[in-house]
Design an enzyme around this catalytic site. Sequence first.
Site, PDB file in Angstrom:
ATOM      1  CG  ASP A  84      46.624  44.189 -24.059  1.00 34.40           C
ATOM      2  OD1 ASP A  84      47.091  44.518 -25.180  1.00 34.40           O
ATOM      3  OD2 ASP A  84      45.605  43.478 -23.953  1.00 34.40           O
TER       4      ASP A  84
ATOM      5  CG  ASP B  36      40.117  44.898 -23.204  1.00 37.20           C
ATOM      6  OD1 ASP B  36      40.143  44.163 -24.213  1.00 37.20           O
ATOM      7  OD2 ASP B  36      40.757  44.661 -22.168  1.00 37.20           O
TER       8      ASP B  36
END
Length: 455
Positions: A96, A258
């Site tokens: 990300d 996550d």
Amino acid sequence: MKFIFADSLDHVDPGYDFLRDRYSENRQPYWDDVYPHEIMGYAPYDGMLVSRGIVGGTAVGGKYTEAQAMRFRRDGARSFLRLDKPPFSQLPIFGDCGAFTYHKEERPPYTPEDTAEFYDDGRFTHGCSVDHIIFDFDEDLAGFEGGTEDARRRFDITLENAAEFKVSTRHMSGRFTPLGVIQGWSPGSMAEAARRLVAMGYDYLALGGTVPLKASQIKACLREIREAIPQSTRIHVLGFAKADEIETFEPFNITSFDTTSPLIRAFKDAKANYYLPNSAGKLNYYTAIRVPQALENPKLQRLAKRGALNQEELVKMERSALDALRAYDRNEAPIDDTLEAVLTYATPALMGAPLADLPGTRAVDELRARYRRTLEDRPWKACSCPICKALSIEVLIFRASNRNKRRGIHNLGVYKSLVNKLPSRSELHDEADIPGDTSKAKPDPHGSIVCSPCI
């Protein structure tokens, strides 16, 4: 539901000397250090996530050194994280942009095009579009109403980037799976973002901006998102800070999430530093016993400068606390004597005053009770993980990075075992499908290829 560990160079020195508190001789950080999956001998997670903001670069200064960032880009994420050999070579690697690292900027410092290239060059298996984090949140707003001017601007930027990111990844089809990131200021606005992302062609979405939210607020968002998109659309929750409540999120059909919570709790939580599973399938939490380094702890140094304690006394108290804990571990010291030695030293370090100056205070009594429970229960003896077997009571001593991170790695292993027992896990294959990889493909009886379902 897959547990993805968000890494931030969380490795440790395998040769660290705990008795002398010294790194191994001639140690070269990173090269000699080991990741959690290396020191445990198995991966205490289902995959790893690396934020572009952590790696760093010209746009944003990250946590990696320049040499590490160059090697990461040259060799790829799998090699850098040492996930390139069995049994780790099939673990997914998510990426990300690390939106919090640039949250004060008017616009993200990355473009969709260069972010797609970052994921492709790094050989990630999954990559999130470029988002701009929204901190505003109002659970009571209906539909797409509300939202400050800045929140709506960030909403538009995130979706514009997602649309461009989808186009930028078309020629990379099969190399990594793109995820469209959801940002919003309410459950309804997040649902609208999800609806638009699905319309763009995304079949895997990442829910962002959840870190400051309560569990009930995240569930409200997921509930509305699920109503706005097909059930087949996969959802990843970014930065899932409510990891300990994961079983309550099962009804929302989350594909993956996550978190760093189990590791961070080891050294940032005041009370719940060590995980141990119980017979009910939940987690018991224990307080690690603080024995800071006498010559480095700020509160102890202030006491020494004021003359309340001198450094020789502090070093002696430190040694007494460590000796008492190790003797207790060997069944050579009674619990009350051990507690007194620990509290005599820990109280000044935690509360800024000697134990004798704080008679009968509630804070001291609470600390004494938590430490007594840790010592009485001896949780390190009940755990058979490689960390606890090697360190014994050292894993429950709150002291410097190598102990604290090892305790966090132990927590990752315990947490992974908890996730493994969730009902949704029974529907998952042991290996995650890696885009472009057919090594796990299974031939069907009619001669065609049946691929393992990807996450």
